[in-house]
Design an enzyme around this catalytic site. Structure first.
Site, PDB file in Angstrom:
ATOM      1  CE  LYS A  70      -3.641  -2.221   2.728  1.00  0.00           C
ATOM      2  NZ  LYS A  70      -4.762  -2.476   1.833  1.00  0.00           N
TER       3      LYS A  70
ATOM      4  CD  GLU B  58      -4.468   5.369   4.178  1.00  0.00           C
ATOM      5  OE1 GLU B  58      -5.672   5.205   4.481  1.00  0.00           O
ATOM      6  OE2 GLU B  58      -3.968   4.932   3.127  1.00  0.00           O
TER       7      GLU B  58
ATOM      8  CG  HIS C 205     -11.529  -1.968   8.572  1.00  0.00           C
ATOM      9  ND1 HIS C 205     -11.962  -0.667   8.544  1.00  0.00           N
ATOM     10  CD2 HIS C 205     -10.834  -2.113   9.720  1.00  0.00           C
ATOM     11  CE1 HIS C 205     -11.534  -0.049   9.632  1.00  0.00           C
ATOM     12  NE2 HIS C 205     -10.855  -0.905  10.371  1.00  0.00           N
TER      13      HIS C 205
ATOM     14  NE  ARG D 221      -8.200  -9.408  -4.830  1.00  0.00           N
ATOM     15  CZ  ARG D 221      -9.270  -8.929  -4.226  1.00  0.00           C
ATOM     16  NH1 ARG D 221     -10.464  -9.061  -4.779  1.00  0.00           N
ATOM     17  NH2 ARG D 221      -9.178  -8.294  -3.075  1.00  0.00           N
TER      18      ARG D 221
END
Ligand code: ADP
Ligand code: ADP
Ligand code: MG
Length: 664
Positions: free
Chosen positions: A116, A200, A235, A297
């Site tokens: 990430k 973040e 999540h 994907r």
């Protein structure tokens, strides 16, 4: 186009890929583990090969074995589905070396988006807006805390290699930063072998909106609009939809363009998803979306895009992988109406969404009302080894309201017995006012969790049917013996019987009197009520009570009775008064696996003193970890399991010395 492909996956996605391959006249090769030898995807394939024992590391993740089977069967290409090897660049390299086509992007594209932090740095350079935060190399804890302070709390710490909602910790206050950091690092290390993190800004009132992108090997890239996946728990996505409710046209255009730019930055070929987090504290605005990650994907929720665009994304994948250009360019791609997908899982929502297993003794999926993508059939088993998904229920309507109505009707028509499911929870979500109004954000489920998981009490009619079934009064006897067919019905006197049922932990004694053939007086309410059985077709019972006619489905699995009535499932158990608890030992002295799973951590040794509620075992079942704690203060008498061991539910993992022993 390919003549034969291998599907390196199982369950619903393997079946989904085969549907398209069959339609296109492509032969299919399935692989299966020992646990899946009799499963639907094996039956659907033209050829099937065993790859190993049940655990994924010994079967579905075995790169060499899969390549060997490609060679043996003559499959020219491999579809990886999602999960498993789908985002593993080493798998793509190995296929390349063997001259087999990977139905997906290049190993380089996967690597570019695999972590990430690096992906965000790359996207920043490409001019795609990213979530504000820290995503560089230095990982010194003190330094990271300073970065968090600069970003401003609340922040979200993410394992950079994370996925499936794992390795993430929200931090609201600097005092909590250090402990959250170490737990995110630990989870990253344990689950992905990488403890590095990024930090973040925690976006206020977040919505998860992602864009489906597609690229080909000729340099073209397009998007197929957005999906809103804001209905999440821990999540993880629960219900997805397309298009995003309330999406302004300028924002849709900006997000689509940003996603295509992201795909082009890595020369992307194949199906991919650019996930954005959107700050909706001031509504949907074209300057408030930020890149989170790219999934290189096919996504679980791809069907909602198929429903609104009319395109088959697996067909697109096959075309692109075989070297053909994209079947449509941007201005030829349109959408209409609205689509939803609900993920039907074997899990117990009221019990903290505990994953469940079992044999699907009764399975009635709403195939006439919805598109149902499923990898199981009636009688199949939900095993502890894999994701406990039963089916995806997918609907399309002209408007959002119409589609949501169809989704609710489909979920209410879903009947699963032998295994607990989240169908009731999903239906409750469909009835949620905020969701119905399109006012979604990722916190919606958590805020209203209690009301979403609360189950209605068993209604009198369901109780009456359970009682009649328990007494064997609903179904005609199997033999021709006249005494059998009279099952409890005696013409000369109305017989009185009692059905003993256990409902929600409470015992109920229901009095039943036989009034005549298929007529009963059942004492479920204040007063006995008269029930007439009108028709019995298989498990379906049509009955009349005080002139009102209703149908219900009653299924018995062992000692469990499930009654499907008015869109709800109610369960009653038949307590076996003859057998005592077969645990043999008091539960308070033991730690017992509440479900089948993998013992990940076992932190106690024989002879060690432990405190009540001290975590002793971490059990991983499907995607979740469950901590088992000491039931009381005491001394460990015996450790009966080992870390790394797969155990069945009911297995005793640890025993404490009995109170007397401890005292002496
Ligand atoms: P999507 O965004 O398509 O829902 P997810 O990342 O939630 O994708 O999961 C996609 C598939 O990959 C699922 O089948 C899930 O079981 C599997 N998966 C993803 N991450 C993990 C993980 N950390 N552990 C186990 N399975 C995972
Ligand atoms: P994964 O790889 O596990 O899918 P993501 O980075 O895609 O991880 O995040 C998963 C979910 O966590 C998102 O869908 C969103 O609900 C939430 N999330 C992620 N980043 C943020 C953020 N910065 N602020 C608020 N919520 C976030
Ligand atoms: Mg994600």
């Amino acid at each position: 186009m390919f003549k034969k492909i291998l599907i390196a996956n199982r369950g619903e996605i393997a079946c989904r890929v085969m549907e398209t391959a069959k339609r296109l006249g492509i032969k299919t090769v399935a692989v299966y583990s020992d646990a899946d030898a009799g499963s639907k995807h094996v039956a659907m394939a033209d050829e099937a090969y065993r790859i190993g024992p049940a655990p994924v590391a010994e079967s579905y993740l075995k790169i060499d074995k899969i390549i060997e089977i490609c060679q043996k069967s003559g499959a020219e290409a491999v579809h990886p589905g999602y999960g498993f090897l789908s985002e593993n660049p080493n798998f793509v390299d190995a296929l390349d070396r063997a001259g087999i086509t990977f139905i997906g992007p290049s190993a380089n594209s996967i690597r570019a988006m695999g972590l990430k932090d690096a992906a965000k740095a790359l996207m920043e350079k490409a001019g795609v807006p990213v979530v504000p935060g820290y995503h560089r190399e230095t990982q010194d804890a003190g330094f990271l805390k300073i970065q968090a302070g600069k970003i401003g709390y609340p922040v979200l710490i993410k394992a950079r290699a994370g996925g499936g909602g794992k390795g993430m910790r929200r931090v609201d206050h600097p005092d909590e930063f250090m402990s959250a950091l170490s737990s995110a690092q630990r989870e990253g290390e344990a689950s992905f072998g990488d403890g590095r993190v990024l930090i973040e800004k925690y976006v206020a009132k977040p919505r998860h909106i992602e864009i489906q992108v597609f690229g080909d090997k000729h340099g073209n890239a397009v998007h197929l609009f957005e999906r809103d996946c804001s209905l999440q728990r821990r999540h993880q996505k629960v219900i997805e939809e397309a298009p995003a409710p309330g999406m302004p046209e300028d924002m849709r255009k900006a997000m689509g363009e940003a996603a295509v730019k992201a795909a082009q930055a890595i020369d992307y070929a194949g199906a991919g998803t650019i996930e954005f987090i959107v700050d909706v504290s001031e509504g949907l605005r074209a300057d408030r979306f930020y890149f989170m990650e790219m999934n290189t994907r096919l996504q679980v929720e791809h069907p909602v895009t198929e429903m609104i665009t009319g395109e088959d994304l697996v067909e697109w994948q096959l075309l692109v992988a075989s070297g053909k250009p994209l079947p449509k360019m941007q201005d030829e791609i349109t959408f209409s109406g609205h689509a939803f997908e609900a993920r039907l899982y074997a899990e117990d929502a009221p019990k903290g969404f505990l994953p469940a297993i079992g044999t699907l003794t009764h399975l009635n999926l709403p195939e006439t009302l919805a598109r149902v993508d499923s990898g199981v059939r009636p009688g199949d088993e939900i095993s502890p080894y894999y994701d406990p998904m039963i089916a995806k229920v997918i609907v399309h309507g002209q408007t959002r309201e119409a589609a949501l109505g169809k989704l609710l009707a489909s979920l209410e028509a879903t009947e699963v017995a032998g295994c607990v499911t989240n169908a009731g929870f999903l239906a409750a979500l469909c009835r949620h006012e905020g969701f119905a109004a399109g006012d979604v954000d990722t916190g919606l489920i958590d805020r209203d969790l209690q009301s979403l998981i609360s189950e209605p009490d068993m209604p009198e009619d369901a109780l009456a049917l359970a009682a009649l079934t328990a007494l064997g009064l609903t179904h005609p006897a199997k033999s021709d013996d006249p005494f059998d067919t009279l099952a409890g019905w005696r013409i000369w006197s109305a017989s009185r019987q009692f059905a003993l049922l256990e409902i929600g932990g409470e015992r109920r004694d229901v009095e039943v009197q036989v009034l005549g053939e298929k007529r009963f007086s059942v004492h479920v309410g204040e007063q006995p009520a008269t029930y007439s059985l009108i028709a019995i077709e298989g498990p379906k019972i049509t009955f009349e009570r005080e002139g009102g006619r209703t149908s219900a489905v009653v299924v018995q699995t062992g000692s469990e009775l499930t009654v499907f009535l008015n869109g709800h499932a109610f369960t009653a158990t038949l307590p076996d008064i003859m057998t005592a608890d077969d645990d043999g030992c008091e539960a308070g002295d033991q730690i017992i696996a509440p479900m089948p799973g993998l013992v990940k951590v076992l932190s106690a040794k024989a002879g060690e003193a432990v405190k009540k509620d001290q975590p002793l075992v971490i059990l991983e079942a499907m995607k979740m970890e469950h901590t088992l704690k000491a039931p009381r203060d005491g001394i460990i008498a015996e450790v009966m399991a080992n870390a790394g061991e797969q155990v069945l539910d009911g297995t005793v993992l640890l025993a404490l010395e009995t109170e007397n022993e401890t005292a002496s």
